[in-house]
Write a protein that holds these residues in place. Sequence first.
Motif, mmCIF file in Angstrom:
data_model
loop_
_atom_site.group_PDB
_atom_site.id
_atom_site.type_symbol
_atom_site.label_atom_id
_atom_site.label_comp_id
_atom_site.label_asym_id
_atom_site.label_seq_id
_atom_site.Cartn_x
_atom_site.Cartn_y
_atom_site.Cartn_z
ATOM 1 N N GLY A 127 -3.442 12.536 -0.467
ATOM 2 C CA GLY A 127 -4.396 13.634 -0.291
ATOM 3 C C GLY A 127 -3.783 14.974 -0.649
ATOM 4 N N LEU A 128 -2.549 15.227 -0.193
ATOM 5 C CA LEU A 128 -1.925 16.506 -0.523
ATOM 6 C C LEU A 128 -1.615 16.598 -2.004
ATOM 7 C CD1 LEU A 128 0.405 17.294 2.473
ATOM 8 C CD2 LEU A 128 -1.524 18.591 1.687
ATOM 9 N N ALA A 129 -1.271 15.460 -2.633
ATOM 10 C CA ALA A 129 -1.048 15.488 -4.086
ATOM 11 C C ALA A 129 -2.333 15.889 -4.805
ATOM 12 C CB ALA A 129 -0.559 14.130 -4.566
ATOM 13 N N ILE A 130 -3.481 15.375 -4.324
ATOM 14 C CA ILE A 130 -4.763 15.731 -4.951
ATOM 15 C C ILE A 130 -5.063 17.220 -4.746
ATOM 16 C CG2 ILE A 130 -7.244 15.339 -4.851
ATOM 17 C CD1 ILE A 130 -6.638 12.445 -4.178
ATOM 18 N N VAL A 131 -4.851 17.726 -3.511
ATOM 19 C CA VAL A 131 -5.108 19.149 -3.245
ATOM 20 C C VAL A 131 -4.211 20.020 -4.121
ATOM 21 C CG1 VAL A 131 -4.984 20.938 -1.486
ATOM 22 C CG2 VAL A 131 -5.939 18.743 -0.915
ATOM 23 N N LEU A 132 -2.948 19.590 -4.278
ATOM 24 C CA LEU A 132 -2.008 20.328 -5.125
ATOM 25 C C LEU A 132 -2.490 20.379 -6.569
ATOM 26 C CD1 LEU A 132 0.481 21.219 -3.561
ATOM 27 C CD2 LEU A 132 1.807 19.618 -4.930
ATOM 28 N N LEU A 133 -2.987 19.238 -7.055
ATOM 29 C CA LEU A 133 -3.481 19.162 -8.431
ATOM 30 C C LEU A 133 -4.693 20.078 -8.608
ATOM 31 C CD1 LEU A 133 -2.451 17.353 -10.698
ATOM 32 C CD2 LEU A 133 -4.344 15.837 -10.243
ATOM 33 N N LEU A 134 -5.589 20.084 -7.599
ATOM 34 C CA LEU A 134 -6.746 20.988 -7.659
ATOM 35 C C LEU A 134 -6.283 22.431 -7.705
ATOM 36 C CD1 LEU A 134 -9.197 19.397 -5.080
ATOM 37 C CD2 LEU A 134 -9.511 19.573 -7.528
ATOM 38 N N LEU B 275 0.832 -1.210 0.000
ATOM 39 C CA LEU B 275 0.000 0.000 0.000
ATOM 40 C C LEU B 275 0.862 1.252 0.000
ATOM 41 C CD1 LEU B 275 -3.003 1.150 0.539
ATOM 42 C CD2 LEU B 275 -2.074 1.577 2.790
ATOM 43 N N LEU B 276 1.939 1.252 0.822
ATOM 44 C CA LEU B 276 2.825 2.418 0.860
ATOM 45 C C LEU B 276 3.466 2.646 -0.496
ATOM 46 C CD1 LEU B 276 4.737 2.395 4.235
ATOM 47 C CD2 LEU B 276 3.261 4.138 3.334
ATOM 48 N N LEU B 277 3.885 1.548 -1.163
ATOM 49 C CA LEU B 277 4.482 1.681 -2.491
ATOM 50 C C LEU B 277 3.473 2.283 -3.460
ATOM 51 C CD1 LEU B 277 6.930 1.046 -4.288
ATOM 52 C CD2 LEU B 277 5.821 -1.108 -4.842
ATOM 53 N N ALA B 278 2.226 1.775 -3.407
ATOM 54 C CA ALA B 278 1.181 2.280 -4.303
ATOM 55 C C ALA B 278 0.924 3.761 -4.036
ATOM 56 C CB ALA B 278 -0.094 1.469 -4.121
ATOM 57 N N ALA B 279 0.886 4.156 -2.746
ATOM 58 C CA ALA B 279 0.647 5.562 -2.413
ATOM 59 C C ALA B 279 1.786 6.431 -2.915
ATOM 60 C CB ALA B 279 0.490 5.715 -0.900
ATOM 61 N N LEU B 280 3.013 5.926 -2.804
ATOM 62 C CA LEU B 280 4.186 6.668 -3.277
ATOM 63 C C LEU B 280 4.081 6.922 -4.772
ATOM 64 C CD1 LEU B 280 7.130 7.443 -2.190
ATOM 65 C CD2 LEU B 280 7.838 5.352 -3.303
ATOM 66 N N ILE B 281 3.824 5.842 -5.536
ATOM 67 C CA ILE B 281 3.714 5.987 -6.988
ATOM 68 C C ILE B 281 2.542 6.895 -7.338
ATOM 69 C CG2 ILE B 281 3.322 4.737 -9.131
ATOM 70 C CD1 ILE B 281 4.725 2.354 -7.814
ATOM 71 N N GLY B 282 1.405 6.705 -6.647
ATOM 72 C CA GLY B 282 0.220 7.521 -6.923
ATOM 73 C C GLY B 282 0.491 8.994 -6.691
ATOM 74 N N ALA C 162 -2.288 0.008 15.956
ATOM 75 C CA ALA C 162 -2.022 1.446 16.003
ATOM 76 C C ALA C 162 -0.896 1.795 15.039
ATOM 77 C CB ALA C 162 -1.660 1.858 17.425
ATOM 78 N N LEU C 163 0.134 0.951 14.970
ATOM 79 C CA LEU C 163 1.232 1.205 14.023
ATOM 80 C C LEU C 163 0.720 1.156 12.585
ATOM 81 C CD1 LEU C 163 4.086 -0.844 15.694
ATOM 82 C CD2 LEU C 163 3.886 1.605 15.558
ATOM 83 N N PHE C 164 -0.166 0.190 12.298
ATOM 84 C CA PHE C 164 -0.737 0.111 10.946
ATOM 85 C C PHE C 164 -1.525 1.379 10.619
ATOM 86 C CE2 PHE C 164 -0.762 -4.784 11.060
ATOM 87 C CZ PHE C 164 0.496 -4.807 10.514
ATOM 88 N N VAL C 165 -2.312 1.863 11.594
ATOM 89 C CA VAL C 165 -3.102 3.079 11.351
ATOM 90 C C VAL C 165 -2.183 4.254 11.069
ATOM 91 C CG1 VAL C 165 -4.670 4.737 12.396
ATOM 92 C CG2 VAL C 165 -5.097 2.319 12.659
ATOM 93 N N ILE C 166 -1.076 4.365 11.830
ATOM 94 C CA ILE C 166 -0.134 5.476 11.612
ATOM 95 C C ILE C 166 0.452 5.389 10.204
ATOM 96 C CG2 ILE C 166 2.092 6.408 12.331
ATOM 97 C CD1 ILE C 166 1.369 5.642 15.187
ATOM 98 N N THR C 167 0.813 4.156 9.760
ATOM 99 C CA THR C 167 1.383 3.993 8.416
ATOM 100 C C THR C 167 0.382 4.418 7.355
ATOM 101 O OG1 THR C 167 2.317 2.011 9.387
ATOM 102 C CG2 THR C 167 2.706 2.364 7.051
ATOM 103 N N ILE C 168 -0.861 3.938 7.501
ATOM 104 C CA ILE C 168 -1.867 4.244 6.487
ATOM 105 C C ILE C 168 -2.184 5.733 6.489
ATOM 106 C CG2 ILE C 168 -4.279 3.826 5.890
ATOM 107 C CD1 ILE C 168 -3.756 0.921 6.821
ATOM 108 N N ALA C 169 -2.142 6.381 7.669
ATOM 109 C CA ALA C 169 -2.377 7.827 7.721
ATOM 110 C C ALA C 169 -1.298 8.558 6.938
ATOM 111 C CB ALA C 169 -2.398 8.295 9.170
ATOM 112 N N ALA C 170 -0.053 8.093 7.060
ATOM 113 C CA ALA C 170 1.033 8.752 6.314
ATOM 114 C C ALA C 170 0.789 8.619 4.815
ATOM 115 C CB ALA C 170 2.369 8.144 6.705
ATOM 116 N N ALA C 171 0.403 7.416 4.352
ATOM 117 C CA ALA C 171 0.124 7.216 2.921
ATOM 118 C C ALA C 171 -1.022 8.102 2.473
ATOM 119 C CB ALA C 171 -0.191 5.746 2.665
#
Lengths: 166, 99
Positions: free
Chosen positions: B75-82, A151-158, B61-70
């Motif tokens: 999300g910021l890439a999308i806001v930047l594109l907008l 998932l992290l890799l996919a987010a990075l590429i995305g 909790a570690l998984f949630v932190i990782t997914i939040a970072a992704a």
Amino acid sequence: MVAQNVTFWVLAVVMVAAAIGVVRTGNVVHAALYLVVVLAGVAAQFILLAAEFVAWVQVLIYIGAVVILFLFGIMLTRAPMRHETPLDNDQRLPAALAAGALGVLLVTAVLDAFRGREIDFTSRTGPTPTAEVAQSIFRTFVVPFEVVSVLLLAALIGAIVLARRD
Amino acid sequence: MPLTQFLVLAAILFAVGAYGVLARRNGVLVLMSIELMLNAVTLNLVAFSAQLDEVAGQVFALFVITIAAAEVGVGLAIVLLLYRNLRTPDLDAVDQLKG
């Protein structure tokens, strides 16, 4: 136990005040700085709950990486520093009502379900050993761990594909 | 220490984050409010981990932190594109799909 309770309440008051600052302040950079206070408060609560490793991961990833990303986002979108356009939309009252109802619902449900349960630290000698966390990740939860890596890799590429200028 | 005080704090943080998602117009601030809600969830997971004396809550909790970072990265890439396309970070300006 008294010291832990006092620490909890001091942190809790600061965290709720800073969280309200994040959603109410008129300056985007101030919102990011209030967010740092909330995230550091959460890390401190983790230490209070004897989850040392998660607390430091929180400090490194959230305060170290995510907040910097936010500051870059603020810089690149040239967010208004001087109240030129309002940061809130015109749904503030309905939003406050909905969030208040959600908060009341969650608090009553939590109090109803878990009243009287105690966190018992008397049998512990110290914080949860990091070795225990590592064994849990790499034995019990190794498949989710690998999925998160993909998932992290996919987010990075995305993110690169989205933000790239053609 | 009572378990409920951590859960109530997390519930309040979650509600404050929900207010931010609903009332903010700037895309970056909406993402910050989502972070508040994710942190409330993490606090719940670690509190239950301490109460049940079971390390699995901390792993999640570690998984949630990782997914939040992704999520913040994308999300910021999308806001930047907008911002690049509409010259404003306001999410109210994104109304092309409105009939």
